[in-house]
Motif scaffolding. Structure first.
Motif, PDB file in Angstrom:
ATOM      1  N   THR A 190      -8.029   3.546  -1.664  1.00 23.91           N
ATOM      2  CA  THR A 190      -7.485   2.606  -2.643  1.00 23.91           C
ATOM      3  C   THR A 190      -8.720   2.245  -3.293  1.00 23.91           C
ATOM      4  OG1 THR A 190      -5.738   1.531  -1.196  1.00 23.91           O
ATOM      5  CG2 THR A 190      -6.697   0.252  -2.830  1.00 23.91           C
ATOM      6  N   HIS A 248      -4.313  -3.922  -2.786  1.00 23.27           N
ATOM      7  CA  HIS A 248      -3.432  -3.026  -2.183  1.00 23.27           C
ATOM      8  C   HIS A 248      -3.314  -1.851  -3.267  1.00 23.27           C
ATOM      9  CE1 HIS A 248      -0.780  -6.252  -0.054  1.00 23.27           C
ATOM     10  NE2 HIS A 248      -1.382  -5.643   0.894  1.00 23.27           N
ATOM     11  N   PHE A 249      -2.851  -0.567  -2.627  1.00 25.58           N
ATOM     12  CA  PHE A 249      -2.636   0.637  -3.489  1.00 25.58           C
ATOM     13  C   PHE A 249      -1.821   0.435  -4.736  1.00 25.58           C
ATOM     14  CE2 PHE A 249      -0.494   4.813  -4.006  1.00 25.58           C
ATOM     15  CZ  PHE A 249      -1.300   5.378  -4.537  1.00 25.58           C
ATOM     16  N   SER A 277      -6.545   0.278   2.960  1.00 27.69           N
ATOM     17  CA  SER A 277      -7.211  -0.800   2.083  1.00 27.69           C
ATOM     18  C   SER A 277      -7.569  -1.654   3.223  1.00 27.69           C
ATOM     19  CB  SER A 277      -5.997  -1.534   1.313  1.00 27.69           C
ATOM     20  OG  SER A 277      -5.122  -2.028   2.042  1.00 27.69           O
ATOM     21  N   ASP A 280       0.797  -1.204  -0.015  1.00 30.95           N
ATOM     22  CA  ASP A 280       0.193   0.119  -0.130  1.00 30.95           C
ATOM     23  C   ASP A 280       0.904   1.345   0.020  1.00 30.95           C
ATOM     24  OD1 ASP A 280      -2.701  -0.834   0.053  1.00 30.95           O
ATOM     25  OD2 ASP A 280      -2.281  -1.543   1.884  1.00 30.95           O
TER      26      ASP A 280
END
Length: 261
Positions: free
Chosen positions: A163, A169-170, A136, A123
């Motif tokens: 996110t 995840h980002f 997230s 992230d």
């Protein structure tokens, strides 16, 4: 002067083990093939080494099926490393397993995220100007607040971003390809989180290609996304494609497989 967001002298990876078949996944799209994953992992390590970087390849951790995704355990900055606190309970023990390898390079310059904070390296995107951290299911506000306090002491600006819903995840949806240039999915780019950056949007249908890494002179991306590779090449990047078919079954990508510093 080195740009620490993509110019690296070292990397740490970990070989996948037999237990990888039990790795976490948001959706079951098949059981990973260990032999094929090992072949792809070897190609990944060789690509990192081809830039002149020292690459430490740690042995498998059979007690931790997802341990091949080392990026989630640490954030490595030039000044210090920060031990993450994964949001997936089954992965928390991976951090302690990574500490000795990190201490070999950083000594006692290792900070630690503590409960109730959770944060995973997937992230976190370090650019040439700031650290972007996406909330997230694995990274919460307390974890981001702790990280912000730690890095502020070293002059880093940290910015919290959202996110997209349904994205693990980002960095599942983005990757740094230059100090001011980000490869991104459209759904993430339209959020405005990259305003002020040069953004290259992956073509429709190739969203999984966005999780790439810039490692010294190379942009390393998952194989099988020809339009994205062509776009990056047209923008002057030297692209290396790595088979990510097996890691993708566990929601993994190019950034997940190494700690870079």
């Amino acid at each position: 002067m080195m740009n620490s967001s993509y110019e690296f002298r070292r990397a740490i990876t970990r070989k996948p083990g037999r237990s990888i078949v039990g790795g976490l996944r948001a959706e079951d799209i098949g059981t990973p093939d260990l032999a094929r994953m090992l072949e792809a992992h070897a190609a990944y390590v060789a690509t990192l080494r081809s830039t002149g970087a020292e690459v430490v390849e740690l042995p498998p951790l059979e007690d931790y099926p997802d341990a091949v995704f080392v990026e989630d355990t640490m954030l490595c900055l030039p000044e210090l490393a920060i031990a993450m606190r994964p949001g997936a309970p089954t992965r928390m023990g991976e951090v302690a397993e990574m500490r000795p390898a990190i201490a070999g390079f950083y000594g006692d310059k290792i900070a630690t995220i503590t409960a109730p904070g959770t944060i995973e390296g997937g992230d976190i995107l370090v650019t040439g100007r700031e650290i972007l951290v996406g909330l997230s299911a694995r990274t919460n506000r307390e974890g981001v607040a702790q990280l912000s306090d730690i890095v502020r002491e070293y002059g880093y600006a940290l910015r919290l971003v959202e996110t997209p819903a349904g994205v693990l995840h980002f960095k599942t949806d983005c990757g740094l390809v230059g100090p001011e240039t980000i490869l991104s999915t459209r759904r993430l780019a339209v959020s405005g989180c990259f305003d002020g950056y040069d953004v290259l949007e992956v073509p429709e249908g190739e969203e999984a290609a966005s999780n790439c890494i810039r490692f010294n002179t190379l942009v390393i991306m998952a194989a099988g996304f020809p339009r994205t590779a062509e776009m990056l090449t047209a923008h002057g990047y030297e692209v290396v494609e790595i088979d990510n078919s097996e890691c993708a079954k566990l929601d993994g990508g190019m950034s997940c497989l190494s700690l870079r510093f």
